[in-house]
Design an enzyme around this catalytic site. Structure first.
Site, short mmCIF file in Angstrom:
data_model
loop_
_atom_site.label_atom_id
_atom_site.label_comp_id
_atom_site.label_asym_id
_atom_site.label_seq_id
_atom_site.Cartn_x
_atom_site.Cartn_y
_atom_site.Cartn_z
CG LEU A 68 -1.88 -1.17 1.34
CD1 LEU A 68 -2.75 -1.01 2.60
CD2 LEU A 68 -2.75 -1.32 0.11
CG HIS A 69 0.94 3.48 -3.26
ND1 HIS A 69 -0.16 4.20 -3.67
CD2 HIS A 69 1.08 2.48 -4.17
CE1 HIS A 69 -0.63 3.68 -4.78
NE2 HIS A 69 0.09 2.62 -5.11
CG HIS A 79 -3.07 1.14 -2.55
ND1 HIS A 79 -1.72 0.98 -2.60
CD2 HIS A 79 -3.58 0.41 -3.57
CE1 HIS A 79 -1.40 0.19 -3.61
NE2 HIS A 79 -2.51 -0.16 -4.22
CG ASP A 105 -4.97 1.03 -12.12
OD1 ASP A 105 -4.00 0.64 -12.74
OD2 ASP A 105 -4.91 1.34 -10.90
CD GLN A 136 -8.21 -2.29 -12.07
OE1 GLN A 136 -7.33 -3.08 -12.38
NE2 GLN A 136 -8.20 -1.64 -10.93
CB VAL A 176 -2.59 9.82 -4.90
CG1 VAL A 176 -1.59 10.48 -3.97
CG2 VAL A 176 -3.99 9.89 -4.31
#
Ligand code: AMP
Length: 249
Positions: free
Chosen positions: A29-30, A33, A146, A149, A172
């Site tokens: 995670l960053h 997320h 994305d 997606q 982000v």
């Protein structure tokens, strides 16, 4: 005790009680997320985050083997912001059929990232459908990073009458403009700074052909740069790492 004076107040309050927000991720995670998770925490009574590195969506074993993973760090980050629940299934939990059953889409999934990564979106749609069935959220959060997606998931919800609202969250970025991605961890510090040129060039007022040329001059290996319905999409390799991004035009 709450006192409501208008019907809308009651309707809006009802929406906020006992709602489940869901954020599916592949872990590592960053802040990208976490922006989805924080939004879900604000908009729902409970937030569940899944951490599942979905092996079927990788067309390349090396890419899967080297995908960054750090469960302890992920859990720490989620705990810090008071996430209610985390789901960390194993392959056999998610694929009791050993991936014999799949969701297929035969239009948008075949172009852009789908052209180069055969079977990628088939797998993404399949795992998202499984997760949505298990969690049964009111709202599910996905990132515009994305974008292809995201559109496919919106189509999935419509096609299969899924009772969930898909919430689109903005990309982000680093201060340099580079979109945050778990794969960025594989870039060298200089490479990470240099890779921001991808976004800077992608959002310039040039044609896709000119953009491809400019990216190649800057040593990016271009997978594609294409425009579709007011959006420009691009995928490149830098230091062997695949980067994707998109901008509104
Ligand atoms: P992943 O773990 O890469 O499958 O991503 C999980 C979710 O986080 C997806 O909905 C992504 O679009 C979203 N996401 C990943 N990176 C970013 C970012 N930089 N900004 C916003 N959302 C992101």
């Amino acid at each position: 005790m709450k006192i409501f004076k208008t019907p809308d107040e009651v309707i809006n309050w009802k929406k906020t009680i006992k709602s489940i927000g869901f954020v599916p991720t592949m872990g590592s995670l960053h802040e990208g997320h976490l922006s989805l998770v924080k939004r879900s925490l604000l908009e729902n009574t409970y937030t569940l985050v899944s951490l599942f590195l979905n092996p079927t969506q990788f067309d390349n074993q090396k890419d899967l083997d080297t995908y960054p993973q750090d469960l302890i760090c992920d859990l720490k980050q989620l705990k810090k912001i008071n996430v209610d629940a985390v789901f960390t299934p194993r392959y056999k939990d998610m694929y009791p059929d050993d991936y014999k059953y799949k969701v297929m889409e035969n239009d948008l999934s075949q172009i852009l990232c789908g052209k180069m990564r055969k079977g990628h979106f088939e797998s993404v749609l399949t795992i998202v459908l499984k997760l949505l069935h298990i969690v049964q959220p009111d709202q599910a959060y996905f990132g515009e990073k994305d974008y292809q997606q995201l559109q496919l998931i919106e189509g999935l919800v419509k096609a299969f009458f899924l009772n969930v609202q898909i919430v689109k969250c903005p990309t982000v970025r680093e201060a340099s403009g580079l979109a945050l991605s778990s794969r960025n961890r594989h870039l060298s510090p200089e490479g990470k700074l240099y890779a921001s040129k991808f976004f800077q060039i992608l959002r310039s007022h040039s044609t896709p052909k000119e953009i491809i040329q400019q990216l190649e001059e800057k040593n990016f290996k271009v997978d594609y740069v294409e425009e579709r319905a007011n959006r420009r999409y691009g995928a490149v390799f830098y230091e062997g790492i695949r980067l994707i991004d998109n901008v509104e035009i």
